[in-house]
Design a protein around this motif. Structure first.
Motif, mmCIF file in Angstrom:
data_model
loop_
_atom_site.group_PDB
_atom_site.id
_atom_site.type_symbol
_atom_site.label_atom_id
_atom_site.label_comp_id
_atom_site.label_asym_id
_atom_site.label_seq_id
_atom_site.Cartn_x
_atom_site.Cartn_y
_atom_site.Cartn_z
ATOM 1 N N ASP A 11 3.029 -6.675 -3.080
ATOM 2 C CA ASP A 11 2.378 -5.466 -2.585
ATOM 3 C C ASP A 11 1.741 -5.664 -1.215
ATOM 4 N N ARG B 136 0.086 -2.168 -0.019
ATOM 5 C CA ARG B 136 0.043 -1.041 -0.958
ATOM 6 C C ARG B 136 -1.271 -1.124 -1.702
ATOM 7 N N TYR C 57 1.560 3.251 0.002
ATOM 8 C CA TYR C 57 1.740 2.352 1.142
ATOM 9 C C TYR C 57 0.626 2.568 2.162
#
Length: 158
Positions: A65, A21, A27
């Motif tokens: 992430d 991300r 994303y």
């Protein structure tokens, strides 16, 4: 905001997964869709393709992430086998009851619709998730006019 409840069939697909991300919380969707599109064109299979969809299976989970997965998919008009590719998965998205919320407008505003669907409607509705990851179906994709984009946010329910 009320969804349309549909019973949908199993749907064959091809899919590419990417991880990560960015600083804006997006994303790796662009990378995944680019790789999927290149695969379809390289194999001259555009006529077999139906609507595109996306799944963020780690959304809302305690996953760093850099490890958050995004799965870019393309539903197939038929279940015919596609050419093998190490980067592309072919499978079946299970059918069943789906609560479908319509989002009209740019993708960067979609989290607001997801929030209402997942955090407001679902708990108050008496319905329960069936455990399958929610997903997005991109019904229109006119990127030159993002205010007209139509996306179906799909919550699989029992």
């Amino acid at each position: 905001m009320l969804p349309e409840i549909r019973t949908v069939p199993d749907r064959p697909y091809v899919m590419v997964e990417r991880k990560g991300r960015d600083e804006n919380g997006f994303y790796a969707a662009g990378q995944a869709f680019d790789a999927l599109y290149q695969y379809v064109v390289r194999n001259n299979r555009q006529e077999q393709m139906d609507l595109m969809f996306g799944i963020a299976p780690d959304a809302g989970m305690d996953v760093p992430d850099a490890e958050q997965r995004y799965q870019a998919g393309w539903f197939l008009k038929t279940g015919d086998a596609m050419p093998p590719d190490a980067d592309v998965k072919q499978g079946i998205l299970p059918g069943g009851r789906i609560a479908i919320f319509q989002h009209v407008g740019p993708y960067d505003k979609m989290s607001q619709t997801w929030d209402k669907a997942w955090n407001e409607w679902l708990p108050a509705s008496g319905e329960k998730s069936n455990g399958q990851a929610p997903y997005e179906v991109y019904v229109t994709m006119d990127m030159e006019h993002p205010e007209t984009l139509l996306t179906e946010l799909c919550v699989p329910i029992e």
